[in-house]
Scaffold this active site. Structure first.
Site, PDB file in Angstrom:
ATOM      1  N   GLY A 196      -0.112 -25.684   6.072  1.00  0.00           N
ATOM      2  CA  GLY A 196      -1.106 -25.685   5.106  1.00  0.00           C
ATOM      3  C   GLY A 196      -0.675 -26.914   4.310  1.00  0.00           C
ATOM      4  N   HIS A 249      -3.380 -32.926   1.332  1.00  0.00           N
ATOM      5  CA  HIS A 249      -3.343 -32.719   2.673  1.00  0.00           C
ATOM      6  C   HIS A 249      -3.992 -31.525   3.050  1.00  0.00           C
ATOM      7  CE1 HIS A 249       0.291 -35.261   2.303  1.00  0.00           C
ATOM      8  NE2 HIS A 249       0.819 -34.338   1.465  1.00  0.00           N
ATOM      9  N   ARG A 261      -4.233 -22.274  18.033  1.00  0.00           N
ATOM     10  CA  ARG A 261      -5.278 -21.161  17.419  1.00  0.00           C
ATOM     11  C   ARG A 261      -6.594 -22.100  17.439  1.00  0.00           C
ATOM     12  NH1 ARG A 261      -6.252 -23.473  12.563  1.00  0.00           N
ATOM     13  NH2 ARG A 261      -4.369 -24.385  11.410  1.00  0.00           N
TER      14      ARG A 261
END
Ligand code: ADP
Length: 449
Positions: free
Chosen positions: A165, A236, A292
């Site tokens: 993340g 990011h 995923r």
């Protein structure tokens, strides 16, 4: 084994997305939800709904026991984790499979390998993917770090092996800062991810973020569905994504796509995956693989005409890929805007009641969202409340349509990032596709002056 009832272990737009694919396949759905989400759209639409705990995700959406019990009670024969939450939790995937429930995701061992960035990089290297120059594995002592950094040249980036993340990264410009930044990175990684392992990479000056969508059937067959360009990022985190990338030639796409698909064939990869690269001056550098479905998967759906969730469900059901590489063609251009409940310029979260809602429509306009008027956006979860995905035959046509669609979207009662997207889509660099991963933050800084 045929999947007849899917438990959706997620919330928000992605839960709805999975529900839709399932119903189109004649499969029933089970929604699970926290007490904060009792009124959510995916809960309303699902065939069955089970409350699994209080608002904090740790006690509900991340609660293994509660979710497995919900699957047992409701007679679900498959679980789709969506993205985030438990989607990249190898342990949970193993528990699901141990209960004879189909896991709509990759094999647990592949989730585990790719979830550890050091192991992922090593595996990627062995599979022939081009890497960012850096340490071969984890770096623990300062002298070793110093030697590696000198070898690859400054600036370097220190990354947490368990990071994700966009967190757990430190850029180091020169050797005199290396020791203190390594210590900081290590202790921050320990605090955030429970693992102090770090590694070092060359920090690329002005790259683009280009990722390839892959699919494997688990038996050595795999295809790629082309790339997405996700270079417009803040901290990011992706803000707007497009496919195809404005900078790739069909030859580049074919060459890199084949390298990615080959790697998946060799792994025996199962399900959907995304291989992320930084791209600079025509060269690709692997950074990580996500095991995923991604938030930005609809842009790929728009240019290939394939339903990626349907494909995931088919594979989990033991069916082969529905297309061969030769049958996959890329047509037109698609852009996705992530719409968050937040101040468009300060990015402060803005949860609360949506007093009025009108979704954009018209040809080639798709809105993935669980919003409705009078819905209360809970403060406990991610701030993304909608995705606007627009398709056009050309990139220019797509941008014109996207601007039109953004004008139509009305979300009242909370602040949203719609004004940010509107202004973004008027910037010459965005219009020409000439931007790197640094562009958005620099533009925001400039704009503040
Ligand atoms: P996460 O798992 O936290 O998303 P990634 O490794 O995918 O971490 O990196 C996220 C973002 O950080 C990239 O999209 C890019 O913007 C930036 N980044 C990562 N590695 C580098 C690097 N070596 N040089 C420059 N920027 C980088």
């Amino acid at each position: 084994m045929a999947i007849t009832r899917i438990l959706i272990a997620n919330r928000g737009e992605i839960a709805l997305r999975i529900h839709r694919a399932a119903h189109e396949m004649g499969i029933e759905t089970v929604a699970v939800h926290s007490t904060a989400d009792a009124d959510a759209m995916h809960v309303r639409l699902a065939d069955h709904a089970i409350c699994i705990g209080p608002p904090p995700a740790g006690e509900s959406y991340l609660n293994h026991a509660a979710i497995i019990s919900a699957a047992e009670i409701s007679g679900a024969d498959a679980i789709h984790p969506g993205y985030g939450f438990l989607s990249e939790n190898a342990k949970f995937a193993e528990i699901v499979e141990a209960h004879d429930i189909a896991w709509i995701g990759p094999k647990p061992e592949h989730i585990r390998t790719m979830g550890d960035k050091v192991a992922a990089k090593q595996t990627a290297g062995e599979l022939g993917l081009p890497l960012v120059p850096g340490s071969d594995g984890a770096v623990s002592d300062y002298d070793e770090a110093k030697r590696i950094a000198a070898e690859i040249g400054y600036p370097v980036i220190i990354k947490a092996a368990s990071g994700g993340g966009g967190r757990g990264m430190k850029v180091c410009e020169a050797e005199d800062k290396l020791e203190s930044l390594m210590k900081q990175a290590g202790s921050e990684a320990k605090a955030a991810f429970g693992d102090a392992t770090v590694y070092i990479e060359k920090y690329l000056g002005n790259p683009r973020h280009i990722e390839f969508q892959v699919f494997g059937d688990g038996n050595g067959n795999a295809v790629h569905l082309g790339e997405r360009d996700c270079s417009l990022q803040r901290r990011h985190q992706k803000v707007l994504e497009e496919a195809p990338s404005p900078v790739l030639t069909p030859e580049d796409r074919h060459r890199m796509g084949e390298i990615c698909a080959d790697a998946m064939r060799e792994m025996g990869y199962r399900g959907a995956g995304t291989i992320e690269f930084l791209w600079e001056d025509g060269a690709f550098y692997f950074i990580e693989m996500n095991t995923r479905l991604q938030v930005e998967h609809p842009v790929t759906e728009a240019i290939t005409g394939l339903d990626l969730v349907r494909e995931q469900i088919r594979i989990a059901d033991g069916k082969p890929l529905s297309v061969t590489q030769d049958e996959i063609a890329f047509k037109g251009h698609a852009i996705e805007c992530r719409i968050n409940a937040e101040d468009p310029w300060t990015f402060a979260p803005s949860p609360g009641e949506v007093t009025y809602y009108h979704a954009a429509g018209g040809m080639h306009v798709r809105v993935d969202s669980g919003l409705y008027a009078s819905y209360r956006i809970p403060p406990y979860y991610d701030s993304m409340i909608a995705k606007l995905i627009v398709y056009g035959r050309t990139r220019e046509g797509c941008i014109m349509r996207l601007r039109r669609a953004l004008e139509e979207m009305v979300i009242e009662g909370v602040k949203t990032s719609i004004p940010l997207h509107q202004e973004l889509l008027r910037q010459p660099d965005v219009l020409s596709g000439d931007y790197s991963i640094k562009w958005l933050e620099e533009w925001l800084k400039e704009r503040e002056r």
